[in-house]
Enzyme design. Structure first.
Site, PDB file in Angstrom:
ATOM      1  N   ASP A 143      51.387 -52.979 -54.885  1.00 38.59           N
ATOM      2  CA  ASP A 143      51.295 -54.258 -55.677  1.00 38.59           C
ATOM      3  C   ASP A 143      49.871 -54.840 -56.187  1.00 38.59           C
ATOM      4  O   ASP A 143      49.454 -55.728 -56.847  1.00 38.59           O
ATOM      5  CB  ASP A 143      51.731 -55.581 -54.913  1.00 38.59           C
ATOM      6  N   ILE A 297      61.577 -45.686 -57.670  1.00 39.22           N
ATOM      7  CA  ILE A 297      61.107 -44.453 -58.382  1.00 39.22           C
ATOM      8  C   ILE A 297      59.601 -44.451 -58.615  1.00 39.22           C
ATOM      9  O   ILE A 297      58.844 -43.673 -58.410  1.00 39.22           O
ATOM     10  CB  ILE A 297      61.870 -44.339 -59.772  1.00 39.22           C
ATOM     11  N   GLN A 298      58.968 -45.872 -59.057  1.00 40.47           N
ATOM     12  CA  GLN A 298      57.714 -46.115 -59.528  1.00 40.47           C
ATOM     13  C   GLN A 298      56.881 -45.963 -58.052  1.00 40.47           C
ATOM     14  O   GLN A 298      55.560 -45.698 -58.401  1.00 40.47           O
ATOM     15  CB  GLN A 298      57.695 -47.432 -60.051  1.00 40.47           C
TER      16      GLN A 298
END
Lengths: 421, 421
Positions: A143, A297-298
């Site tokens: 993040d 996935i990211q």
């Protein structure tokens, strides 16, 4: 005999958190006069409370070295915060019991802002309870919301995956738009901060290229304004690629992905801004559209990791250990940017207090005035973080990610029930 | 003067369709005695009808060569089938008009089964209408559902992306499962055939590894049975990774992703099996879960293309041209497998009739008896198709995908309204 060191992983994992683990392990082993053995807790602080400790001397050295290119949390991670010492003294007594039983004097906790708070609690506990422990944080979060540090390991690789994916999928949409799909929506992570959504804009080589519209967690969603921008984009380019943060908010502050009127939308708890936006666009415009949600996935896409990110993750692990050897404690290594072009960075340190439980949002000046793009300042900041490729080895067509054996140390303490969930 | 050649792309594009384009272009230029100029139609057959032809001699040679590593359809693709010659004679008259105006004698159509039908119609039209045209197909589809050929270019790279992604995301889920996510669902493409879902199983190195459960388009979804398998998997492994085909069907044959009772689920027209399955599991089990839908991303992921797939795509393009030079027409090059271990293949040919509008499903014996996994025969078939890496060049941190200029030839025919949509 020097005391032993314990490493643990916490919170959502990343493509490079294991590179930090390897940095810690390697550096600890490089200082035999300072550290005894190196252990890892299974599933973060939960593993400490449960006395589930892995002796890394029992692991294959090649597997440990391969941590540098293996995504996920090799030792297991957890979503669990220590309670307040006033209300949950038993947790701290337990930690001391386990630390003492295994002669652990050093605790390296690899996580985000919440985990830095846990590390800080462990550090303070030591002095209070007569069992001094050197607790150090190792930064990690896709993040990019850790304070003080220039960036957080894990972000650069997720950003590189997202920008690559947007560039590739946009070529697909562009090919099809005259007779088929006109709108493509990609949902990315980011509950509060739109860093990952912003990174998608790196796919652009010049103005007007995809992604044409980005919906940030920070900018309230104004339906009419968005529709106007969408229609204008389709008129101009024939199609529109939209990137949306899972954390997109309505003007009243509620989560966009949770519909007000239909409780069947409850599934959107775990992402669903893209299908919801897709439904809205279909209703209003009738355009054919496609959407994708990349979710885990990211943050697991080690196959397209940023070399800068991998190097920084590894450097953070090492710096945590070297800082301890130099006599520091209760700190978190940070990445300091000395120059953007060319990109130059070095390691620094900050106190756990300065980062514990703090979320660093994206500056408003990184978002264009209309709210749908990023500024040059944002590009200058982001671009260096996705530089360089660092492919894992491939075997039989797929990335080779060896697994640790994870054999636990024999238990020396009574069992302990962790109160969580 | 030899006649000119025209190349066009059709249907959903892939990560390697442009490699076929480059194969065609290069091979045509290698036979100056046989072919005049080489043109590409913009947006497939639509571009022929609209007389939107790109002169490839006006493109930068380096950009054309870069087609080998550029995803999407560089010249634009279309979802458009020619009408029946009886009911839509004007379309065929128009094709002849445009072909004649630009002295086009060779038509290479790059697509799937539907596009092979278009190529066949063009081939037949020529003789009937006194303007002989050599029409040849070039195979392409990520669905792997073309008949006769061992595989279709585009499939291997999508398969490699999916298997890689499942392996990576599964490590993430495994790290988190003790205190967080227990179920991860990945939705992949495949309306009728489960080839792409099957490819996910290549992520497994041994029994019991993710993906634990695959829901194929071919196997009707039995809720109770699935829930039993899911619960058993979670009991045994602590978590479960599920891969679901967008084309999953209910026992009555209806699409799973379209809910019967709530019309708000209408958005699922474009994928939505994963969120719908997620909702079902949450209702029944209360487990924390995550889901992802990769949509266009899986067929555009050139950054992790299979080298075998790229080589085959290029070879198919070349073989189409070489076949014409050798005197063949109305054919599609096919890939013939001579041996699986080691993998050996060579190019062959089949008639357009034998592949036009035919969908080749996955053999039932490729799916395990319980319906949730693949057999050794399927593994043996699939494994060679994802072999080898073929990374595109990277610039400033991202894959470099140059764009063609796409300058159109001056029009020589009256304008023509294409009746579509």
């Amino acid at each position: 005999m020097p005391q032993n060191a314990l490493y643990a992983q916490s919170g959502g994992v990343t493509a490079v958190i294991n590179a930090s683990a390897w940095g810690v392990i390697e550096a600890v082993r490089g200082h035999p006069a300072h550290f005894g053995r190196i252990y890892a807790a299974r599933d973060g602080i939960l593993g400490v409370l449960r006395e589930e400790l892995i002796d890394l001397d029992h692991e294959d050295p090649l597997t440990l070295q391969a941590l540098r290119h293996t995504p996920g949390g090799a030792f297991g991670s957890c979503r669990f915060d220590l309670g307040d010492p006033e209300t949950h003294p038993e947790q701290y007594e337990r930690l001391v019991e386990v630390f003492r039983a295994h002669d652990i004097g050093y605790f390296f906790y690899n996580g985000g802002g919440g985990s830095m708070d846990t590390a800080l609690k462990v550090a303070k506990m030591g002095d209070r309870m007569g069992y001094p422990i050197t607790a150090v944080g190792v930064p990690k979060t896709i993040d990019n919301d850790l304070a003080i540090t220039d960036t957080s390991p894990g972000f650069g690789s997720a950003a590189k995956f997202i920008a690559t994916t947007v560039r590739e999928a946009s070529l697909d949409v562009e090919s099809m738009h005259t007779s088929s799909t006109k709108v493509f929506i990609l949902e990315v992570m980011g509950r509060h901060a739109g860093w990952l959504a912003a990174a998608a804009a790196l796919a652009q080589e010049f103005d007007g290229q995809p992604p044409m519209l980005i919906l940030f967690a920070e900018i309230p969603f104004e339906e009419a304004d968005f529709m106007e921008h969408l229609n204008r984009t389709i008129e101009r380019h024939g199609y529109c690629v939209v990137v949306v943060s899972e954390g997109l908010k309505n003007p009243d502050g509620s989560l966009f992905s949770v519909a007000q009127s239909h409780d069947v939308y409850a599934y959107t708890q775990l992402g669903g801004a893209a299908p919801r936006l897709s439904e809205l666009i279909r209703e209003k415009t009738g355009h054919k559209l496609h959407w994708a949600v990349v979710d885990y996935i990211q943050r697991a896409a080690r196959h397209i990791a940023s070399k800068v990110d991998v190097d920084q993750a590894y450097a953070c692990g090492r710096a945590a250990v070297e800082g301890v050897v130099a006599g520091h404690h209760s700190f978190m290594p940070i990445i300091q940017r000395d120059s953007t072009q060319p990109y130059r960075w070095r390691m620094g340190r900050t106190s756990l207090e300065s980062v514990a439980d703090i979320e660093q949002g994206m500056p408003r000046e990184y978002i264009t005035p209309d709210g749908y793009g990023i500024t040059q300042a944002a590009r200058d900041y982001l671009r260096p973080l996705i530089q360089g490729e660092d492919q894992p080895p491939f075997e039989r067509g797929l990335p080779a990610y060896p697994r640790i054996r994870g054999e636990l140390l024999p238990k020396r303490c009574p069992s302990f029930e962790v109160d969580h969930d």
